[in-house]
Design an enzyme around this catalytic site. Sequence first.
Site, short mmCIF file in Angstrom:
data_model
loop_
_atom_site.label_atom_id
_atom_site.label_comp_id
_atom_site.label_asym_id
_atom_site.label_seq_id
_atom_site.Cartn_x
_atom_site.Cartn_y
_atom_site.Cartn_z
N SER A 1 43.34 91.87 35.20
CA SER A 1 42.00 91.57 34.69
C SER A 1 40.99 92.24 35.62
CB SER A 1 41.77 90.05 34.70
OG SER A 1 40.41 89.71 34.56
N TYR B 1 41.67 81.71 39.27
CA TYR B 1 42.08 82.78 38.35
C TYR B 1 41.98 84.14 39.03
CZ TYR B 1 41.92 85.87 34.26
OH TYR B 1 42.16 86.88 33.35
#
Length: 252
Positions: A137, A150
């Site tokens: 990501s 995250y």
Amino acid sequence: MTLTGKHALVTGGGTGIGLGIARALAEAGCRVTITGRRQAVLDAVAAQTPGLFGLAMDVRDEADVVDKVAAAVAARGPVQICIANAGIAEGRALHKTDMAFWRNMMATNLDGTFLTIREALKSMRSTDWGRVIAVSSIAGLRGLPGASCYSATKHGVIGLIRALSEDYKGQSITFNALCPAYVDTDIVTRNTTAIAKRAGVSEDEALDMMVSANKHGRLIEVEEVASAALWLVSDGAQSVNGQSIEIAGGMM
């Protein structure tokens, strides 16, 4: 080089980015094992696309990953394309992050990637060619506000990919990471509600926050990420190794 007949393993392949990549690989001639925790979902999407084979697997469970990847290899041959995609995305302020939240995120996003790649390599190393792609990501390249846990997992994924590219440097296996920004998937839909609640804004305003974070001012299509994965397994990318490829509409 043709992809016809090559065995690809795609975790989290029943929905979103994973399904998009799996379908693209199947259309290119691969036999694709898609995994996820819900067999019914996998069976439903496999029935719609020739070349997909659903196999329920929990990437957090080492024994399950060992057994299921071995079963896939027995059924369809050595894994030559490994797409470690399974993951969860949820933000939470660090002072509100308990150990259960932290461990579940780590177990899914980082441990799951490690286990998937490790087990795929057991058969891939016996072949003359292999491609490993982890879906990280933009949060793996910079800190994502409100999502420290995250972000940490996605940074870890990139570190693993970079180290493996050094371990296998000069050999026939490459390791790369895809780093998309906000993609038009169910994850964005779920996060719209969560962000709205957390920030005290409307859901439309929450969605606008994610859209505006993408440099080109729109959500990324799943097919754009799938196209990047197809390029990484093509002849034209054989010298691309250890890279973190941003799909974000501009410099992040």
